[in-house]
Enzyme design. Structure first.
Site, PDB file in Angstrom:
ATOM      1  N   CYS A  67       0.836  -1.212   0.000  1.00  0.00           N
ATOM      2  CA  CYS A  67       0.000   0.000   0.000  1.00  0.00           C
ATOM      3  C   CYS A  67       0.865   1.254   0.000  1.00  0.00           C
ATOM      4  O   CYS A  67       1.800   1.379   0.796  1.00  0.00           O
ATOM      5  CB  CYS A  67      -0.918  -0.009   1.217  1.00  0.00           C
ATOM      6  SG  CYS A  67      -2.041   1.404   1.233  1.00  0.00           S
ATOM      7  N   CYS A  71       0.407   4.927   6.806  1.00  0.00           N
ATOM      8  CA  CYS A  71      -0.197   4.806   8.143  1.00  0.00           C
ATOM      9  C   CYS A  71       0.796   4.123   9.092  1.00  0.00           C
ATOM     10  O   CYS A  71       1.226   2.988   8.831  1.00  0.00           O
ATOM     11  CB  CYS A  71      -1.492   4.006   8.064  1.00  0.00           C
ATOM     12  SG  CYS A  71      -2.591   4.619   6.760  1.00  0.00           S
ATOM     13  N   CYS A  74       0.476   0.369  10.305  1.00  0.00           N
ATOM     14  CA  CYS A  74       0.020  -0.673   9.388  1.00  0.00           C
ATOM     15  C   CYS A  74       1.135  -1.543   8.814  1.00  0.00           C
ATOM     16  O   CYS A  74       2.143  -1.043   8.301  1.00  0.00           O
ATOM     17  CB  CYS A  74      -0.778  -0.038   8.249  1.00  0.00           C
ATOM     18  SG  CYS A  74      -1.540  -1.279   7.183  1.00  0.00           S
ATOM     19  N   CYS A 111     -16.670  -8.911   5.384  1.00  0.00           N
ATOM     20  CA  CYS A 111     -15.972  -7.646   5.140  1.00  0.00           C
ATOM     21  C   CYS A 111     -14.704  -7.897   4.337  1.00  0.00           C
ATOM     22  O   CYS A 111     -13.865  -8.700   4.748  1.00  0.00           O
ATOM     23  CB  CYS A 111     -15.545  -7.002   6.456  1.00  0.00           C
ATOM     24  SG  CYS A 111     -16.886  -6.764   7.592  1.00  0.00           S
ATOM     25  N   CYS A 142     -19.530  -5.898   3.163  1.00  0.00           N
ATOM     26  CA  CYS A 142     -18.827  -4.689   3.595  1.00  0.00           C
ATOM     27  C   CYS A 142     -17.500  -4.660   2.860  1.00  0.00           C
ATOM     28  O   CYS A 142     -16.904  -5.716   2.619  1.00  0.00           O
ATOM     29  CB  CYS A 142     -18.588  -4.730   5.106  1.00  0.00           C
ATOM     30  SG  CYS A 142     -17.605  -3.334   5.701  1.00  0.00           S
ATOM     31  N   CYS A 202     -19.475   2.364   8.098  1.00  0.00           N
ATOM     32  CA  CYS A 202     -18.754   1.717   9.187  1.00  0.00           C
ATOM     33  C   CYS A 202     -17.523   2.581   9.416  1.00  0.00           C
ATOM     34  O   CYS A 202     -16.647   2.659   8.540  1.00  0.00           O
ATOM     35  CB  CYS A 202     -18.357   0.290   8.782  1.00  0.00           C
ATOM     36  SG  CYS A 202     -17.233  -0.505   9.945  1.00  0.00           S
ATOM     37  N   ARG A 274     -18.096  -2.029  17.523  1.00  0.00           N
ATOM     38  CA  ARG A 274     -17.386  -3.299  17.310  1.00  0.00           C
ATOM     39  C   ARG A 274     -16.066  -3.350  18.075  1.00  0.00           C
ATOM     40  O   ARG A 274     -15.204  -2.463  17.921  1.00  0.00           O
ATOM     41  CB  ARG A 274     -17.129  -3.535  15.816  1.00  0.00           C
ATOM     42  CG  ARG A 274     -16.430  -4.882  15.582  1.00  0.00           C
ATOM     43  CD  ARG A 274     -16.374  -5.291  14.117  1.00  0.00           C
ATOM     44  NE  ARG A 274     -17.662  -5.205  13.486  1.00  0.00           N
ATOM     45  CZ  ARG A 274     -17.918  -4.479  12.404  1.00  0.00           C
ATOM     46  NH1 ARG A 274     -16.966  -3.796  11.834  1.00  0.00           N
ATOM     47  NH2 ARG A 274     -19.127  -4.456  11.901  1.00  0.00           N
TER      48      ARG A 274
END
Ligand code: SAM
Ligand code: DTB
Ligand code: SF4
Length: 327
Positions: A67, A71, A74, A111, A142, A202, A274
């Site tokens: 990616c 972040c 991550c 998801c 999702c 979400c 959640r």
């Protein structure tokens, strides 16, 4: 309002939903003695939900690693040297097979997550197909694919997508310490496209990033000011990943995590809160406390995206011991 007694009729206890929570009020909730806070949260929870039901969602990483975003938490960012190897987008058939397996083990929502800044080209066409086919298996769908434009959100909705996950992660003030490749505004914009397209939102965040309590207050303020409130609010506890800049951050006090769940429950009374990443590192007692604080959804299945989650059997045993019903 006397926050200490917990006996006043709180807005959420049957009253209208509020979208104007002030940081001062949210901070006061955090400061309550834990028993008072939990009592309040459980009262609110019981006004809106069956307190013994927990919604279960299974996660699948449909495109892992590589990616371009940075972040700091991550495992999948190209900016960090982690053990994750980049992979291509999965085939539709393999995703549908995983969805069937999830349904067979009791998940109600599937998801699908991709390590992208945003979806593009043929890959986007393929995720639309995934949505159509997973939905046809009788599961709620999702996706979390990074930033979307308005047209992409509308096309996902037309394909039958029920939920889109896009987290604010932390406070606007602390955000720049964690991510530099996209802004808070970018995130809010994607959320608006998702909502405008008619997809359920979400949206939640991560705690334990080294942020202050004021940042947790500001994150919850941002979430609770969204209108409508996000239908699902994932609260992630940082999973420390070797090779990421946040690997050596001090762990958060577990009770502060429980408080974050309880305050989220009070501010967003009708949302599913959640208990997300970090359960593998929690004991059963801690998870039970989170359910008491108002968490009523989990990720279910052995894997999150790239890190482990408790075994499904272990979760079912915990539900049984607590008298909880997975839905
Ligand atoms: N790439 C997309 C994005 O960021 O929007 C979707 C996938 S991303 C992995 C989804 C969310 O997972 C992040 O926003 C973050 O809240 C959470 N997450 C990622 N890594 C995590 C970690 N190490 N610990 C806890 N939560 C994490
Ligand atoms: C969310 O808020 N948490 C999930 C989901 N949305 C996509 C992801 C958790 C990821 C944990 C780290 C990993 O497994 O890579
Ligand atoms: Fe990419 Fe999402 Fe990981 Fe950020 S959290 S690096 S956007 S996969």
């Amino acid at each position: 309002m006397n926050l200490q007694t917990g006996t006043e009729p709180v807005q959420a206890a049957g009253g209208p939903l509020r979208f104007d929570w002030e940081p001062r009020e949210i901070g006061a909730l955090f400061e309550l003695p834990l028993n008072d806070l939990l009592y309040r949260a459980q009262q609110v929870h019981r006004q809106h939900f069956d307190p013994n039901e927990v919604q279960i969602s299974t996660l699948l990483s449909i495109k892992t690693g590589g990616c371009p975003e940075d972040c700091g938490y991550c495992s999948q960012s190209v900016h960090h040297e982690t053990a994750v190897e980049p992979e291509k987008l999965m085939d539709v058939e393999a995703v549908v097979a995983a969805a069937r397996k999830a349904r067979a083990s009791g998940a109600s929502r599937f998801c699908m997550g991709a390590a992208w800044r945003n979806p593009r080209g043929r890959n986007f066409e393929r995720v639309l197909e995934m949505v159509e086919q997973v939905q046809a298996e009788g599961l709620e769908t999702c996706m979390t694919l990074g930033m979307l434009d308005g047209d992409q959100a509308r096309r996902l909705h037309a394909a039958g997508l029920d939920y889109y996950n896009h987290n604010l992660d932390t406070s606007p003030e602390f955000y720049g310490e964690i991510i530099s490749t996209r802004t808070y505004e970018d995130r809010l914009e994607t959320l608006q496209h998702v909502r405008d397209a008619g997809i359920h939102v979400c949206c939640g965040g991560i705690v334990g990033l080294g942020e202050q309590r004021t940042d947790r207050v500001a994150l919850l303020e941002q979430l609770a000011r969204q209108k409508p409130h996000p239908e699902s609010v994932p609260v992630n506890m940082l999973v420390h990943v070797e090779g990421t800049p946040l690997d050596d951050v001090d762990p958060l006090d577990p009770f502060e995590f429980v408080r974050t769940i309880a305050v989220a429950r009070i501010l967003m009374p009708r949302s599913h809160v959640r208990l997300s990443a970090g359960r593998e590192q929690m004991n059963d007692e801690m998870q039970a406390l989170c359910f008491f604080a108002g968490a009523n959804s989990i990720f279910y299945g052995e894997h999150l995206l790239t890190t482990p989650n408790p075994e499904a059997d272990q979760d079912l045993r915990l539900f049984e011991r607590l008298g909880l019903r997975p839905v």
